[in-house]
Enzyme design. Structure first.
Site, PDB file in Angstrom:
ATOM      1  N   LYS A  83     -21.201 -17.943 123.816  1.00  0.00           N
ATOM      2  CA  LYS A  83     -21.469 -18.760 125.000  1.00  0.00           C
ATOM      3  C   LYS A  83     -21.262 -17.929 126.264  1.00  0.00           C
ATOM      4  O   LYS A  83     -20.270 -17.206 126.384  1.00  0.00           O
ATOM      5  CB  LYS A  83     -20.540 -19.980 124.992  1.00  0.00           C
ATOM      6  CG  LYS A  83     -20.754 -20.954 126.149  1.00  0.00           C
ATOM      7  CD  LYS A  83     -19.840 -22.157 126.003  1.00  0.00           C
ATOM      8  CE  LYS A  83     -20.019 -23.161 127.139  1.00  0.00           C
ATOM      9  NZ  LYS A  83     -19.166 -24.363 126.955  1.00  0.00           N
ATOM     10  N   SER A 152     -21.324 -28.583 127.092  1.00  0.00           N
ATOM     11  CA  SER A 152     -21.984 -27.487 127.778  1.00  0.00           C
ATOM     12  C   SER A 152     -22.347 -26.310 126.885  1.00  0.00           C
ATOM     13  O   SER A 152     -23.029 -25.378 127.315  1.00  0.00           O
ATOM     14  CB  SER A 152     -21.076 -26.992 128.915  1.00  0.00           C
ATOM     15  OG  SER A 152     -19.828 -26.522 128.383  1.00  0.00           O
ATOM     16  N   SER A 176     -17.463 -30.426 124.879  1.00  0.00           N
ATOM     17  CA  SER A 176     -18.545 -29.451 124.815  1.00  0.00           C
ATOM     18  C   SER A 176     -18.708 -28.752 123.479  1.00  0.00           C
ATOM     19  O   SER A 176     -19.617 -27.950 123.309  1.00  0.00           O
ATOM     20  CB  SER A 176     -18.363 -28.396 125.914  1.00  0.00           C
ATOM     21  OG  SER A 176     -18.470 -28.974 127.187  1.00  0.00           O
TER      22      SER A 176
END
Length: 433
Positions: A83, A152, A176
């Site tokens: 990420k 996210s 997330s």
């Protein structure tokens, strides 16, 4: 749409690469073909012009470093998505934002170094919502590209669900990791707070941020945990899973009808497999917990971004900027009270485990299936109290709607019992198949 989905379990891939049952160059050639075919639609990865030249160099390094198959580390040759809030040596960090990447540069994250020490190949950065908060990126759900994958950690969850990599890192400050795993039909692990180091990440809220990860199944999550946790106790075997607490009350009422119907069927299947279930409502006032979490998150995000926002506030999206402004108005007393409430909630949940002699608490991973559209990553409300309390929480794939969208089951254990929770989730996974 089904050609966008991929099945790439971590354990078989790791074993095959480590013992050369699959030629590593052939493996990456096939992987490149799949990414070039699928990712233009899914958009899981951050663009990188020289990705495959970099990956080829990494393959050469890992082969030279670990020539003996018997002595190779557990993730030898495994491609991993990271990420884009984690620092990775040699790659820019943009955090889904328009802030200059040189302003976001820090030393490599400890968890990324742990992956490469274990033989993993960093496949690339994955798309994140801006600063791991609310403003979505362009990633789509592999089950239906007209729906969000969640966030996210959008790119990481989509990459694993699409078979572009068998393991990817995410984070969770509200929901997330657990929510997108539910939306995309894979396993998402949020550890006990602090058990996977968060240094080298772009912080959202220091006392709430968790490093999480995604795999295709629980067996893969157990393999990854031995690398990602800095203090994983491999020999800490749990007792057999027996009693499961089933969430009800105002917390459950936050979920929609479809989620509650599927949750009921998940519980039915667990009972049919022989597990005892007990209905519990440990949240005295779920609205107060939700408000407290948002207050702490806003205040700590304002602190984390104070200097950066002062210099580059005009480059933040309006939703992120407004949240930071709200956080600036939180008093020191409010922040201290909110942080104290986290420990109180953890104690209350532990009392629930003890009073009812429970091994695991289960709840819906999201208020419903992945919403249509890409303007939002969905509501994290079902994940919030588990993040607030810091308890370890794993999303297990459980069912699909009539439209083919996944529904996940969220499983939580006592703080620090991550080594027990994952084997218990393997039992739950088997019961739900």
């Amino acid at each position: 749409m089904t050609d966008l989905l991929g099945d790439a379990p971590l354990s078989p891939a790791s074993r095959s690469l480590r013992f050369e049952m699959t030629d590593i160059e052939t493996y990456y050639g096939d992987l490149r073909d799949r990414i070039e075919r699928v990712d233009p639609t899914i958009r899981a990865f951050v663009d990188e012009e020289t990705r495959w030249e970099r990956v080829d160099r990494a393959i050469d390094r890992v082969r030279a470093r670990f020539p003996d198959p018997e002595a190779r580390p557990p993730l030898y040759g495994v491609p991993v998505g990271i990420k884009d809030v984690f620092q990775v040596a040699g790659l820019e960090t943009r955090a889904g934002s328009r802030v200059p990447p040189e302003e976001l540069s820090e030393p490599e994250a400890e968890v990324v170094s742990a992956l490469t020490d274990a033989g993993a190949i960093i496949l690339g950065k994955t798309v994140t919502a801006e600063f791991a908060c609310f403003e979505p990126g362009p990633t789509r759900n592999p089950h239906d590209p007209e729906h969000t994958p969640g966030g996210s950690s959008s790119g990481s969850v989509a990459a694993v669900a699409a078979g572009l990599c068998p393991l990817a890192l995410g984070t969770q400050t509200i929901g997330s990791t657990n929510r997108p795993a539910g939306f995309c039909g894979i396993v998402g692990v949020k550890p006990s707070y602090g058990r996977i180091p968060a240094d080298g990440t772009i912080a959202v809220a220091q006392s709430l941020d968790h490093v999480g990860f995604f795999t295709g199944d629980v067996a893969g999550a157990e393999l990854a945990a031995g690398v990602l946790y800095e203090d994983w106790r491999a020999g800490d075997a749990p007792p057999e899973l027996s009693r499961i607490g089933v969430l009800e009350g105002p917390y459950l009422e936050q979920a929609g009808d479809v989620a509650r119907d599927h949750f009921g069927s998940h519980v039915d299947r667990l009972e049919a497999s022989g597990y005892e279930t007990v209905r519990v409502d440990p949240f005295e006032n779920i609205d107060r917990i939700n408000d407290r979490h948002e207050t702490v998150m806003a205040a700590e995000m304002a602190i984390a971004h104070e200097d950066r926002f002062s210099s580059y506030g005009d480059r933040y999206s309006e939703s992120t900027a407004e949240f930071i402004r709200e956080g600036r108005d939180v008093s020191v007393q409010e922040l201290a009270s909110g942080r104290t409430g986290r420990s109180a909630l953890r104690d209350r949940l532990h009392d629930t485990f003890e009073t009812h002699d429970l091994d695991v608490l289960v709840s819906p991973a999201a208020p419903g299936p992945a919403p249509e559209g890409l303007d939002s990553t969905g509501d994290p409300i079902m994940n919030l109290p588990w993040t607030h309390s810091g308890l370890p929480t794993v999303t297990v794939p459980a069912s699909k709607t009539d439209a083919g969208l996944p529904m996940g089951l969220q499983c939580s254990a006592r703080f620090g019992r991550d080594e027990w929770l994952l084997p218990w989730c393997r039992s739950i996974e088997n019961a739900l198949r």
